[in-house]
Design a protein around this motif. Structure first.
Motif, short mmCIF file in Angstrom:
data_model
loop_
_atom_site.label_atom_id
_atom_site.label_comp_id
_atom_site.label_asym_id
_atom_site.label_seq_id
_atom_site.Cartn_x
_atom_site.Cartn_y
_atom_site.Cartn_z
N ARG A 195 -12.64 -5.35 1.79
CA ARG A 195 -11.18 -5.34 1.80
C ARG A 195 -10.64 -4.28 0.84
O ARG A 195 -11.30 -3.95 -0.15
N GLY A 196 -9.46 -3.80 1.13
CA GLY A 196 -8.81 -2.84 0.24
C GLY A 196 -7.31 -2.85 0.48
O GLY A 196 -6.83 -3.38 1.49
N THR A 197 -6.57 -2.24 -0.43
CA THR A 197 -5.11 -2.17 -0.37
C THR A 197 -4.67 -0.73 -0.51
O THR A 197 -5.24 0.02 -1.32
N LYS A 198 -3.66 -0.31 0.26
CA LYS A 198 -3.12 1.04 0.10
C LYS A 198 -2.19 1.02 -1.10
O LYS A 198 -1.27 0.20 -1.17
N PRO A 199 -2.40 1.91 -2.06
CA PRO A 199 -1.54 1.93 -3.25
C PRO A 199 -0.06 2.08 -2.88
O PRO A 199 0.27 2.83 -1.96
N SER A 200 0.79 1.37 -3.59
CA SER A 200 2.23 1.50 -3.36
C SER A 200 2.72 2.83 -3.92
O SER A 200 2.24 3.30 -4.94
N PRO A 251 2.38 1.64 2.56
CA PRO A 251 2.05 1.37 1.16
C PRO A 251 2.06 -0.13 0.88
O PRO A 251 2.98 -0.85 1.29
N GLY A 252 1.03 -0.62 0.22
CA GLY A 252 0.91 -2.05 -0.03
C GLY A 252 0.20 -2.79 1.09
O GLY A 252 -0.10 -3.98 0.96
N GLY A 253 -0.08 -2.08 2.20
CA GLY A 253 -0.77 -2.70 3.33
C GLY A 253 -2.26 -2.82 3.05
O GLY A 253 -2.77 -2.38 2.02
N ARG A 254 -2.99 -3.41 3.98
CA ARG A 254 -4.37 -3.78 3.71
C ARG A 254 -5.32 -3.35 4.82
O ARG A 254 -4.91 -3.16 5.96
N VAL A 255 -6.59 -3.22 4.43
CA VAL A 255 -7.65 -2.92 5.37
C VAL A 255 -8.71 -4.01 5.24
O VAL A 255 -8.97 -4.51 4.14
N ALA A 261 -18.22 0.23 -0.37
CA ALA A 261 -17.08 0.04 -1.27
C ALA A 261 -16.71 1.36 -1.94
O ALA A 261 -15.52 1.69 -2.08
N ALA A 262 -17.70 2.13 -2.34
CA ALA A 262 -17.44 3.43 -2.97
C ALA A 262 -16.77 4.39 -2.00
O ALA A 262 -15.86 5.15 -2.38
N VAL A 314 -10.58 -2.61 -4.03
CA VAL A 314 -11.66 -2.75 -3.07
C VAL A 314 -12.62 -3.85 -3.52
O VAL A 314 -13.02 -3.91 -4.69
N ALA A 315 -12.96 -4.72 -2.61
CA ALA A 315 -13.90 -5.81 -2.89
C ALA A 315 -14.61 -6.17 -1.59
O ALA A 315 -14.18 -5.77 -0.51
N TRP A 316 -15.71 -6.91 -1.71
CA TRP A 316 -16.40 -7.36 -0.50
C TRP A 316 -16.94 -8.77 -0.69
O TRP A 316 -17.12 -9.24 -1.81
#
Length: 232
Positions: A226-231, A141-145, A201-202, A212-214
């Motif tokens: 890029r994206g983030t896993k929700p905490s 949680p809180g990590g990134r892709v 992105a979708a 999510v952004a690019w």
């Protein structure tokens, strides 16, 4: 020669990459006109790996894409489903924990990585949504892709020129420098069939990623999502 089809059967894609493993990095540098190295640097900046972090590098191939993360002090697991690519990587960097794995069924526990990244590999996975959900599962949680993938040029005149390069210039160049030029015909076709930036992105959002952004690289030839896993 092995050539995968656009239905992306895993055994076909894996066999194709087994065939091109020895000259894969060199061929990419030639076909991208030297841009591949700049794209790798952009990925490294976006991942922003830090000492002690755990990073999963999917579709890592020979492990070239993993080196910037190890240099930053992170613990990196390069993962790929092409055994031929992994063997070639083991010859070059025998100390790397190269791991065989399918992006849609990752051999890792839940929430173990601080960051997951995949460069020029998501396009070759049979089920994009399943892969994005698996990346979410193994990220804390809180990590990134960070996803680096060929995309759609944003300027219409350049888009036309680029499309012509893919289908006309790329195959003969590949024949000159690659051990398996048919693989690069598949490459060109798969790029043309890949979703545009907003569509990817979708898909990330549907898989559960937030923020999510690019960012477009080289005029949209490549996009960095890029994206983030929700905490929790």
């Amino acid at each position: 020669m092995t050539r995968a089809s656009l239905d992306k059967q895993p055994h076909e894609v894996a066999a194709m990459f087994d065939d091109v493993a020895a000259k894969y990095d060199l061929t990419n540098d030639v076909l991208s006109l030297g841009q591949a190295r700049l794209w790798r640097k952009a990925v490294a900046r976006a991942v922003d790996a830090r000492p002690g972090e755990k990073v999963l590098d999917l579709a890592a191939g020979t492990g070239t894409s993993s080196l910037p993360f190890t240099m930053a002090g992170a613990y990196v697991v390069p993962c790929d489903f092409s055994v031929g690519m992994l063997r070639e990587g083991k010859k070059r960097n025998p100390w790397m924990p190269l791991t065989a794995g399918d992006a849609t069924r990752l051999p890792f526990a839940d929430g173990v990585f601080d960051a997951v990244t995949i460069s020029f590999g998501l396009r070759n996975v049979q089920d994009t949504g399943a892969a994005l959900r698996e990346m979410l599962r193994v990220t804390r949680p809180g990590g990134r892709v960070v996803i680096c993938e060929f995309s759609t040029p944003t300027w219409a005149p350049f888009r036309t020129v680029y499309s012509e390069y893919l289908m006309r210039a790329l195959p003969p160049v590949a024949r000159a420098v690659s051990s398996s030029p048919d693989a690069y015909v598949y490459l060109a076709e798969s790029i043309r069939a890949w979703p545009r930036q907003p569509e990817l992105a979708a898909l990330l959002q549907e898989a559960g990623w937030s923020k999510v952004a690019w960012r477009d690289l080289t005029g949209g030839v490549v996009a960095l999502h890029r994206g983030t896993k929700p905490s929790e």
